[in-house]
Design a protein around this motif. Structure first.
Motif, PDB file in Angstrom:
ATOM      1  N   ASN A  34      30.912  30.059  59.639  1.00  0.00           N
ATOM      2  CA  ASN A  34      31.901  30.630  58.724  1.00  0.00           C
ATOM      3  C   ASN A  34      32.001  29.741  57.488  1.00  0.00           C
ATOM      4  OD1 ASN A  34      34.383  31.332  57.357  1.00  0.00           O
ATOM      5  ND2 ASN A  34      34.822  32.595  59.160  1.00  0.00           N
ATOM      6  N   GLY A  67      32.490  41.354  64.092  1.00  0.00           N
ATOM      7  CA  GLY A  67      32.892  40.457  63.022  1.00  0.00           C
ATOM      8  C   GLY A  67      33.703  41.114  61.926  1.00  0.00           C
ATOM      9  N   GLU A  78      34.820  38.970  55.342  1.00  0.00           N
ATOM     10  CA  GLU A  78      34.536  39.336  56.742  1.00  0.00           C
ATOM     11  C   GLU A  78      33.125  39.867  56.936  1.00  0.00           C
ATOM     12  OE1 GLU A  78      37.284  40.408  55.080  1.00  0.00           O
ATOM     13  OE2 GLU A  78      38.549  38.852  55.985  1.00  0.00           O
ATOM     14  N   GLU A  80      29.267  40.100  57.279  1.00  0.00           N
ATOM     15  CA  GLU A  80      28.373  39.087  57.828  1.00  0.00           C
ATOM     16  C   GLU A  80      26.929  39.410  57.486  1.00  0.00           C
ATOM     17  OE1 GLU A  80      29.006  39.041  62.040  1.00  0.00           O
ATOM     18  OE2 GLU A  80      30.754  37.721  61.857  1.00  0.00           O
ATOM     19  N   GLN A 136      29.341  34.336  58.207  1.00  0.00           N
ATOM     20  CA  GLN A 136      30.539  35.038  57.736  1.00  0.00           C
ATOM     21  C   GLN A 136      31.254  34.161  56.709  1.00  0.00           C
ATOM     22  OE1 GLN A 136      33.660  35.860  60.693  1.00  0.00           O
ATOM     23  NE2 GLN A 136      33.671  38.002  60.013  1.00  0.00           N
TER      24      GLN A 136
END
Lengths: 717, 66
Positions: A34, A67, A78, A80, A136
């Motif tokens: 992330n 995700g 958000e 991905e 992400q």
């Protein structure tokens, strides 16, 4: 190992790990990164994932689903990017077994796009201990994600401000800063995009491979759907992996002997028959250019026509002479089909790299047809120039070619003019002005900024700002679901109209390519026949993307014994090879029915994913009329005899008693209605409702009645 | 007259071979499964295999594309 001194790198986050042993094609974990909060985590591969999603595209979609939210857009944090190869990816005993499959919510379509590429990244990632990488969030500054398996470390690293973005220079920078030795160069691979991805929605991903013979980097592209745009939106320069030395048993296959035996037979077949069939080893996919022209199927001038007298200037023979010969041009180890050719020493003639001698990877058929014939450009050097800049700028050559053909037709129709293009004369054949649009896309200025929205964006823009006729631009704009068409003419093949229109991701031919079966061979005379083909072939082809296989060794070289097969198009002796390879790697024997079911599970999941995001229904399977019939008088008159005969044969009309407008209208009504009938037949065969929604019965039958899937479907049944 | 792919009516001439038929139709693809009245014809026979009048010919292009 003698280490060289590397520049200090600023690490924003780090995870240490011990790479697990691969078991029968699986590492057993996926990597989550992330970029918003700089977290890195290992996640287990569950039994459900392996049983129902297999790997590759299946893992991508499963992870992406979990995700994102119902209302996630492509540029939300958000969204991905997920990349996975699949259990058979990395096999070196059989040709074409090293594919990577990438997925994200597409900037062009708003739904998940899946796109595959050669190169080394996917298999290297698995051998580094990860069945997939899931990226992400959005970084605050430019970053590289570095998976360093020998060091047991994963880092998110800030990239210096002077680091390049365009792939061919970024690649050299990465090797300089990350490769500690010559062997590292071979054990590293990365995924990148380029400046064009920053300012357009048609950004592609470049997947690197280090070419030992050339001692240089090569790139294969996951081109479709704008995943490169997502990568740059996240401020990722590159995803880099360094793995362990490559060997033939890294998948820890269940039966290495079965892989070797099956592979040896196939290698012999390639050796014996490729030179007298498609000549992939010397020409690659451009072998198809002349054939498409011969059968009136090569897109010319924005899909208006199927043939052109200048095609011999860009056909396979020409490219065989231009492509460097005598090098083993596989994009993964052990691939004897070796179609990943390149032109070495091409001297760039425009833009920021003018005068540089570079390697141009390709061109592939799709590029030659897309930026060549479809744009009326029949100059090999211009095609190479566009190919090079598309790749290094991170732009999909298919979307660029189809969108440029659309812009050129708009220019010739008076919708665009020099005032609107900033002085560019975008008539068919205007190579230099088309190249200038590419540079504008990289800079994010002038007409290139508008062009970079893709055809759907341009259609809306031209109607709103230039007063274009909305129906006309809808008819000639070769996009469906927002994705530009790949490069095949479909007007005389209803089945292929469905092969493009009835896809999950948009009109890309990797699901179904039925033009010859339908139009030339007349093997699909009824709606039911077409529907069966539009079930079987998309499911068969989906399976390649679940496992990590390339499609080309399936049907681009064929043993003569196949002539005696009751269903020669299925190439059953190669289907049997794939069953053996899958069993040899995973230890699980599968029938052809099992394979189709495995694909159906993921395919229906992807359809429901589209529905979840607000698409995926019947209205979204619409196609532009240009793909079904003649839009303009010029098109009709170019094939007047054919169209007049069809009026007599299909509709019992006498064209001698009709005006041109009446004849075109009759065709339009007939061709539009039969596409709707095709949809009915295909939905029924696939187990979908009349609105294109997978039924609960179908989902239960497939074992895909997962709670989250049923929750979406129930709202629409 | 012969019938090709259960659809197209093609003029027949004395001595019509598979090679001549493929050439007349412009079928240049290098890998086509040819059957004449249900019998497979291999490439090495194309130049000498004569197609009889009224024959049912299948020319199945083994090309499944990109």
């Amino acid at each position: 190992m003698a280490e060289k001194t590397l520049s200090p790198r600023r690490v924003l986050a780090e995870l240490t790990y011990d790479a697990p042993s691969i078991k029968r094609g699986y590492a057993g974990q996926t990597l989550y990164v992330n970029l918003s909060d700089n977290t890195i985590a290992a996640r287990p591969v569950t039994n459900l994932m392996k049983e129902k999603f297999i790997g590759g595209r299946g893992f991508d979609l499963y992870l992406l689903w979990h995700g994102v939210d119902d209302d996630t857009r492509w540029d939300d944090p958000e969204n991905e990017i997920v990349i996975s190869s699949g259990p058979c990816g990395g096999t070196t005993q059989y040709p074409g077994a090293g594919k990577s499959i990438a997925a994200a919510i597409s900037p062009l379509t708003g739904v998940p796009i899946d796109s595959n590429a050669g190169g080394h990244f996917g298999p290297y990632l698995k051998f580094a201990g990860w069945d997939a990488i899931e990226v992400q969030g959005k970084a605050e500054q430019e970053v590289i994600v570095f998976v360093d398996a020998p060091a047991g470390r994963i880092t998110i690293e800030e990239v210096p401000a002077d680091a390049p973005t365009d792939t061919h220079v970024l690649g050299k920078w990465i090797l300089e800063h990350y490769a500690e030795s010559e062997s590292d160069r071979q054990q590293m691979s990365f995924v990148s995009a380029g400046r064009g991805s920053e300012h357009s929605r048609m950004g592609c991903l470049n997947f690197s491979l280090y070419d030992r013979r050339r001692q240089d980097l090569r790139y294969k592209q996951a081109g479709r759907g704008g995943i490169g745009t997502v990568l740059r939106d996240k401020k990722v320069k590159a995803l880099v992996v360094r793995t362990f030395p490559i060997a033939g048993n890294l998948n820890a296959p269940a039966d290495l002997g079965l892989l070797q035996e099956t592979g040896a037979e196939m290698h012999q077949e390639v050796h014996d028959y490729d030179p007298v069939q498609n000549r992939m080893r010397s020409r690659g996919t451009p072998y198809l250019v002349q054939i498409m022209d011969d059968y009136d199927l090569l897109p010319v001038h924005n899909f208006k026509f199927g043939t052109h007298p200048d095609t011999p200037k860009i056909n396979g023979e020409v490219w065989e002479a231009r492509l460097t010969q005598g090098l083993p041009d596989g994009c993964w180890y052990g691939c004897t089909v070796a179609c990943a050719h390149a032109v070495d020493g091409y001297v760039v003639r425009s833009g920021p790299y003018k005068g540089q001698a570079v390697i141009v990877d390709g061109p592939e058929y799709e590029t030659v047809a897309g930026v060549g014939s479809n744009c009326g450009i029949f100059e090999p050097d211009a095609i190479l120039e566009i190919n090079f800049y598309c790749d290094t700028y991170g732009i999909d050559t298919i979307s660029f070619g189809t969108a440029m053909a659309f812009a050129m037709e708009c220019y010739e129709a008076g919708i665009l003019d020099e005032a609107k293009t900033g002085g560019l004369e975008l008539t068919f054949g205007s190579a230099d002005d088309a190249i200038e649009v590419l540079h504008q896309m990289a800079r994010g200025d002038e007409f290139g900024r508008i062009f970079g929205m893709g055809i759907r964006g341009m259609q809306d823009y031209f109607v709103e700002h230039y007063g274009a006729d909305a129906q006309f631009v809808r008819d000639i704009g070769m996009q469906a679901k927002g994705l530009e068409y790949s490069e095949y003419m479909t007007k005389e093949s209803l089945a292929q109209q469905g092969g493009y229109g009835l896809t999950n991701k948009g009109p890309q031919h990797d699901e179904a390519w039925l033009i010859f079966m339908d139009m030339v061979n007349n093997e699909l005379p009824t709606f039911e026949d077409k529907a069966e083909a539009l079930h079987y072939f998309p499911m068969w082809r989906t399976w390649f993307g679940l496992c990590g296989f390339c499609k080309l060794p399936w049907n681009d070289v064929v043993h003569p014994k196949n002539k005696l097969s009751p269903e020669p198009q299925k190439i059953m002796h190669h289907v049997e090879n794939y069953q053996k390879i899958y069993e040899g790697v995973t230890g699980t024997a599968v029938t052809l029915d099992d394979i189709i079911t495995m694909s159906e599970r993921v395919y229906n999941f992807q359809r429901v994913f589209n529905i979840r995001l607000g698409y995926g229904l019947r209205q979204h399977d619409a196609i532009p009329y240009r793909s079904a019939g003649p839009v303009t008088a010029e098109e009709y008159e170019s094939r007047a005899e054919r169209y007049d005969d069809q009026l007599r044969e299909w509709l019992g009309l006498d064209p001698a008693q009709m005006s041109l407008e009446e004849k075109m209208a009759a065709h339009r009504q007939y061709r539009t209605e039969r596409y709707q009938k095709l949809i009915d037949a295909v939905y029924a065969r696939r187990g979908w409702s009349n609105d294109g929604v997978p039924t609960l019965e179908k989902l239960r039958q497939l074992g895909m009645d997962l709670p989250e899937v049923v929750a979406v479907v129930e709202k629409h049944l | 007259m012969i019938r090709v792919n259960n659809r197209d009516e093609v003029d027949w001439r004395e001595g019509l071979t598979v090679s001549v038929l493929l050439d007349r139709l412009g079928y240049t693809y290098p890998h086509i499964v040819v059957t004449v009245d249900g019998q497979v014809v291999y490439e090495e026979e194309y130049d000498r295999r004569v197609i009889p009048d009224g024959a049912n010919v299948r020319l199945i292009h083994l090309i499944a594309g990109g």
